[in-house]
Write a protein that holds these residues in place. Structure first.
Motif, mmCIF file in Angstrom:
data_model
loop_
_atom_site.group_PDB
_atom_site.id
_atom_site.type_symbol
_atom_site.label_atom_id
_atom_site.label_comp_id
_atom_site.label_asym_id
_atom_site.label_seq_id
_atom_site.Cartn_x
_atom_site.Cartn_y
_atom_site.Cartn_z
ATOM 1 N N GLU A 123 -9.355 -16.490 -4.733
ATOM 2 C CA GLU A 123 -8.523 -15.296 -4.685
ATOM 3 C C GLU A 123 -9.204 -14.101 -5.339
ATOM 4 O OE1 GLU A 123 -3.853 -14.256 -5.325
ATOM 5 O OE2 GLU A 123 -4.830 -15.365 -6.946
ATOM 6 N N VAL A 124 -9.059 -12.947 -4.691
ATOM 7 C CA VAL A 124 -9.569 -11.691 -5.222
ATOM 8 C C VAL A 124 -8.431 -10.675 -5.263
ATOM 9 C CG1 VAL A 124 -11.948 -12.066 -4.495
ATOM 10 C CG2 VAL A 124 -10.341 -10.951 -2.923
ATOM 11 N N PHE A 125 -8.658 -9.567 -5.985
ATOM 12 C CA PHE A 125 -7.606 -8.593 -6.222
ATOM 13 C C PHE A 125 -8.075 -7.188 -5.868
ATOM 14 C CE2 PHE A 125 -6.625 -12.282 -8.640
ATOM 15 C CZ PHE A 125 -5.228 -12.336 -8.735
ATOM 16 N N ALA A 126 -7.180 -6.446 -5.207
ATOM 17 C CA ALA A 126 -7.496 -5.071 -4.834
ATOM 18 C C ALA A 126 -7.187 -4.096 -5.959
ATOM 19 C CB ALA A 126 -6.702 -4.671 -3.594
ATOM 20 N N ASP A 127 -6.156 -4.411 -6.753
ATOM 21 C CA ASP A 127 -5.656 -3.438 -7.725
ATOM 22 C C ASP A 127 -6.008 -3.772 -9.169
ATOM 23 O OD1 ASP A 127 -4.054 -5.648 -8.028
ATOM 24 O OD2 ASP A 127 -2.147 -4.595 -7.812
ATOM 25 N N ARG A 128 -6.959 -4.689 -9.357
ATOM 26 C CA ARG A 128 -7.377 -5.059 -10.702
ATOM 27 C C ARG A 128 -8.885 -4.911 -10.830
ATOM 28 N NH1 ARG A 128 -4.005 -8.619 -13.353
ATOM 29 N NH2 ARG A 128 -5.336 -8.152 -15.136
ATOM 30 N N SER A 129 -9.331 -4.469 -11.985
ATOM 31 C CA SER A 129 -10.773 -4.386 -12.234
ATOM 32 C C SER A 129 -11.279 -5.703 -12.799
ATOM 33 C CB SER A 129 -11.097 -3.235 -13.191
ATOM 34 O OG SER A 129 -10.569 -3.491 -14.486
ATOM 35 N N TYR A 130 -12.572 -5.888 -12.730
ATOM 36 C CA TYR A 130 -13.211 -7.146 -13.120
ATOM 37 C C TYR A 130 -14.128 -6.968 -14.323
ATOM 38 C CZ TYR A 130 -11.651 -9.543 -8.872
ATOM 39 O OH TYR A 130 -10.883 -10.123 -7.902
ATOM 40 N N GLN A 131 -14.339 -8.078 -15.025
ATOM 41 C CA GLN A 131 -15.299 -8.133 -16.121
ATOM 42 C C GLN A 131 -16.607 -8.754 -15.623
ATOM 43 O OE1 GLN A 131 -14.624 -6.930 -19.573
ATOM 44 N NE2 GLN A 131 -13.286 -5.897 -18.089
ATOM 45 N N ASP A 132 -17.645 -8.698 -16.458
ATOM 46 C CA ASP A 132 -18.963 -9.175 -16.046
ATOM 47 C C ASP A 132 -18.988 -10.666 -15.731
ATOM 48 O OD1 ASP A 132 -19.646 -6.587 -16.607
ATOM 49 O OD2 ASP A 132 -21.100 -7.054 -18.183
ATOM 50 N N ASP A 133 -18.048 -11.441 -16.303
ATOM 51 C CA ASP A 133 -18.012 -12.882 -16.049
ATOM 52 C C ASP A 133 -17.130 -13.245 -14.863
ATOM 53 O OD1 ASP A 133 -15.509 -12.381 -17.093
ATOM 54 O OD2 ASP A 133 -15.679 -13.786 -18.779
ATOM 55 N N GLY A 134 -16.635 -12.244 -14.143
ATOM 56 C CA GLY A 134 -15.822 -12.488 -12.966
ATOM 57 C C GLY A 134 -14.334 -12.592 -13.239
ATOM 58 N N ARG A 135 -13.934 -12.516 -14.520
ATOM 59 C CA ARG A 135 -12.515 -12.548 -14.837
ATOM 60 C C ARG A 135 -11.905 -11.163 -14.641
ATOM 61 N NH1 ARG A 135 -12.906 -15.721 -20.628
ATOM 62 N NH2 ARG A 135 -13.896 -17.635 -19.870
ATOM 63 N N LEU A 136 -10.576 -11.149 -14.529
ATOM 64 C CA LEU A 136 -9.870 -9.880 -14.415
ATOM 65 C C LEU A 136 -9.807 -9.200 -15.779
ATOM 66 C CD1 LEU A 136 -6.846 -10.992 -12.198
ATOM 67 C CD2 LEU A 136 -8.996 -9.943 -11.449
ATOM 68 N N THR A 137 -9.875 -7.872 -15.778
ATOM 69 C CA THR A 137 -9.677 -7.124 -17.010
ATOM 70 C C THR A 137 -8.224 -7.291 -17.455
ATOM 71 O OG1 THR A 137 -11.314 -5.499 -16.272
ATOM 72 C CG2 THR A 137 -9.854 -4.842 -18.082
ATOM 73 N N ALA A 138 -8.025 -7.603 -18.717
ATOM 74 C CA ALA A 138 -6.675 -7.868 -19.229
ATOM 75 C C ALA A 138 -5.777 -6.654 -19.056
ATOM 76 C CB ALA A 138 -6.750 -8.259 -20.702
ATOM 77 N N ARG A 139 -4.545 -6.910 -18.614
ATOM 78 C CA ARG A 139 -3.560 -5.837 -18.510
ATOM 79 C C ARG A 139 -3.389 -5.169 -19.874
ATOM 80 N NH1 ARG A 139 -0.030 -5.659 -14.022
ATOM 81 N NH2 ARG A 139 -0.365 -7.353 -12.521
ATOM 82 N N GLY A 140 -3.217 -3.864 -19.855
ATOM 83 C CA GLY A 140 -3.097 -3.115 -21.098
ATOM 84 C C GLY A 140 -4.416 -2.542 -21.564
ATOM 85 N N THR A 141 -5.513 -3.050 -21.014
ATOM 86 C CA THR A 141 -6.839 -2.524 -21.325
ATOM 87 C C THR A 141 -7.107 -1.308 -20.439
ATOM 88 O OG1 THR A 141 -7.623 -4.768 -21.817
ATOM 89 C CG2 THR A 141 -9.303 -3.085 -21.393
ATOM 90 N N PRO A 142 -7.666 -0.232 -20.973
ATOM 91 C CA PRO A 142 -7.971 0.932 -20.134
ATOM 92 C C PRO A 142 -8.818 0.539 -18.930
ATOM 93 C CG PRO A 142 -8.221 1.494 -22.446
ATOM 94 C CD PRO A 142 -7.986 0.015 -22.399
ATOM 95 N N GLY A 143 -8.386 0.967 -17.754
ATOM 96 C CA GLY A 143 -9.129 0.663 -16.538
ATOM 97 C C GLY A 143 -8.774 -0.666 -15.902
ATOM 98 N N ALA A 144 -7.815 -1.407 -16.467
ATOM 99 C CA ALA A 144 -7.463 -2.727 -15.926
ATOM 100 C C ALA A 144 -6.855 -2.625 -14.534
ATOM 101 C CB ALA A 144 -6.510 -3.452 -16.868
ATOM 102 N N MET A 145 -6.002 -1.619 -14.344
ATOM 103 C CA MET A 145 -5.324 -1.450 -13.071
ATOM 104 C C MET A 145 -6.001 -0.361 -12.251
ATOM 105 S SD MET A 145 -3.075 -3.756 -13.504
ATOM 106 C CE MET A 145 -2.287 -3.518 -11.909
#
Length: 259
Positions: A169-191
């Motif tokens: 699964e991939v996401f259109a409205d979430r940013s990613y980290q270098d390890d392929g995980r999603l950026t945690a909600r609440g973090t600047p740039g997550a959404m």
């Protein structure tokens, strides 16, 4: 968009998250745009009447039905982490999958897939023991179910180790980290709130097999199913646009087939 050849993609949406007097999302309209529906099972959101209504509507529209189990946290919408053991996670998932499957069976359908929700999903993406427990619950309930997990994560590894069919699964409205995980909600740039940027990310993942992380690094990724969040503002309009543009790009929408 330039036509870059045919490819198949599943477009899934988390829905059925209304409960009691609270209404979330525009589920019935969004069902016309997606190929898979992940329906809340009453723990993080949803309730029995909502589960029944959305299951029946999805089956009537030919949309694949999946269970969307989450942590027991209505107030936090299942997005707050809880300390649960693998044994507890197994029981939580098995309970919720069984409940949703009951409505599907009563409507004359068959459950197609399982996708964990929110914090449970993100916790499992970095915790192999938790991933093992969730995948085991899915397999023990029905080994023919498709397991939706974060592309390239230990969720996929755990499910494959048990012989489950997997959809990365991939996401259109979430940013990613270098390890392929999603950026945690609440973090600047997550959404990602800009539609053009979201579509560019989808195109990159689907056609190039990679995603640009928040840091600017390039991360390889496999895209089998793309998630849309039904509770997001403008979800219907975005679903309509992404379906139209993917179609113009030669992409056929199909739900992953269960075993």
């Amino acid at each position: 968009m330039t036509n870059r050849g045919n490819k198949t993609l599943d477009l899934n949406c988390d829905m059925g998250e209304s409960f009691g007097a609270y209404t979330m999302g525009n589920d019935l309209a969004i069902l016309d745009q997606v190929s898979s529906a992940n329906i809340a099972c009453g723990f993080h959101a949803g309730d029995p009447p909502t589960m029944r209504r959305i299951v029946n509507a999805a089956l009537a529209k030919g949309v694949a039905v999946g269970a969307h189990p989450g942590l027991p946290d209505l107030q936090g919408f299942g997005r707050r982490e809880m300390k649960v053991s693998p044994a507890e996670a197994y029981a939580l998932v098995l309970y919720q999958v069984g409940a949703l499957a009951g409505f599907v069976q009563a409507a004359g359908g068959r459950l197609n897939h399982v996708k964990a929700h929110g914090a449970l999903y993100n916790m499992a993406a970095r915790d192999r023991a938790l991933s093992d427990a969730i995948a085991q619950a899915v397999r023990d309930f029905d080994p023919g179910l498709v397991y939706f997990g974060l592309a390239g994560s230990v969720m996929i590894e755990a499910a494959q180790a048990l012989g489950l069919r997997c959809a990365h699964e991939v996401f259109a409205d979430r940013s990613y980290q270098d390890d392929g995980r999603l950026t945690a909600r609440g973090t600047p740039g997550a959404m990602i709130e800009d539609e053009d940027r979201s579509l560019a990310q989808v195109r990159q993942m689907l056609h190039e097999g990679r995603v640009t992380a928040l840091s600017g690094a390039t991360v390889p990724v496999r895209a089998d199913t793309l998630c849309l969040h039904g509770d997001q503002p403008g979800a219907l309009a975005f679903a309509q646009r992404i379906r139209a543009e993917l179609g113009a790009d030669g992409v056929a929408l199909h739900a992953p087939a269960r075993g």
